[in-house]
Design an enzyme around this catalytic site. Structure first.
Site: not given
Ligand code: NAP
Length: 264
Positions: A107, A172, A32, A29-30, A176, A205, A159, A174
């Protein structure tokens, strides 16, 4: 997000330059958001990074960004982590390209929100297959190499929702919460080889994932955050950098909430 990444690089250059020299990291998930910031943090410390993202354009863009700041630090891999066979193939390719894996950061994650009463099987499966099985798939894909390295690390991005639940997110939450159980069990399994396994539980975030929140929802969230602000990707990247570093060698099986005090 980009200014945050620049901040990360400057900080690591000052205090931790070279801490990850000779290390190879895989960050899923790198493409973005949080994953890109973690990849940048590790590359800034000297790691070579396999940048894994679902879409090729995003993994390539992130790897190019890393290589522009830290030459030859990154390679892109387009992979859907819910696809078991593809994870095994990509894991093999990464080990062939870099020679080993020292640090795995699971991630990649998605949301498909809705009340349980109306949630489709498809939305349940997509979230569980990506957030939980995706981590299992990546561990399986690189575990042989991880277990051979001194001081290897697995870091799972869970999370606060996995700790406290949330109406409209049974899938989600479940996934996490499952990731926390996986973290603790794997920490016990890998402890004999000195591999630490920890989880980071971000609060809210600022990323694409939270972009869709209305102002009213954001105000509601801020009410529950003692530090009275949303988190930044750097807050999670700095924590991942610490857990990946030798300074965290005696920490395993833990869930570190990075949430402005939301869960305490
Ligand atoms: P984001 O901006 O939506 O980015 C998600 C990333 O995961 C993207 O690079 C996406 O790929 C990749 N991804 C999604 N499905 C995938 C798959 N099936 N295979 C490979 N890559 C996949 O999310 P984020 O906010 O940075 O969140 C990152 C992590 O932190 C997640 O696990 C999320 O649950 C956790 N988290 C986030 C928050 C928050 O407030 N943002 C809070 C708690 C936990 P593409 O770019 O190629 O689409």
């Amino acid at each position: 997000m980009h200014s945050g990444v620049a901040f990360c690089s400057r900080r690591w250059k000052k205090v931790n330059m070279g801490i990850f020299d000779e290390k190879v990291a895989v960050v899923t998930g790198a493409g973005r958001g949080i994953g890109l910031a973690i990849a940048q943090e590790l590359a800034a410390g000297g790691a070579r990074v396999a940048v894994v993202s679902r879409t090729e354009a995003n993994s390539t863009k992130s790897a190019n960004e890393l290589n522009a700041s830290f030459p030859d630090s990154a390679r892109p891999y387009a992979l859907d982590v819910s696809d078991t066979a593809a994870c095994m193939a990509t894991g093999k390719q990464i080990i062939s390209d870099f020679g080993k894996v020292d640090i795995l950061v699971n991630n990649a994650g998605v949301t498909r929100d809705g009340l349980c009463m109306r949630m489709s099987d498809e939305d349940w499966d997509t979230v569980l297959d990506t957030n939980l099985k995706g981590a299992f798939n990546m561990i399986k894909a690189v575990q042989r190499s991880l277990l051979k390295q001194a001081d290897a690390r697995v870091i799972n991005i869970t999370s606060v929702i996995g700790l406290i639940g949330n109406a409209g997110q049974v899938n989600y939450a479940a996934s996490k919460a499952g990731l926390i159980g996986l973290t603790k069990s794997l920490a016990r399994e890998f402890s004999g080889r000195g591999v630490t396994v920890n989880a980071i539980a971000p609060g809210f975030i600022v990323t694409d994932m939270t972009d869709g929140l209305t102002e009213e929802m954001k105000a509601g969230i801020l009410d529950r955050v003692p530090l009275k602000k949303l988190g930044e990707v750097d807050d999670i990247a700095a924590t991942a950098g610490f857990l990946a570093s030798p300074r965290a060698r005696y920490i395993t099986g833990q869930v570190l909430a990075v949430d402005g005090g939301m869960v305490m």
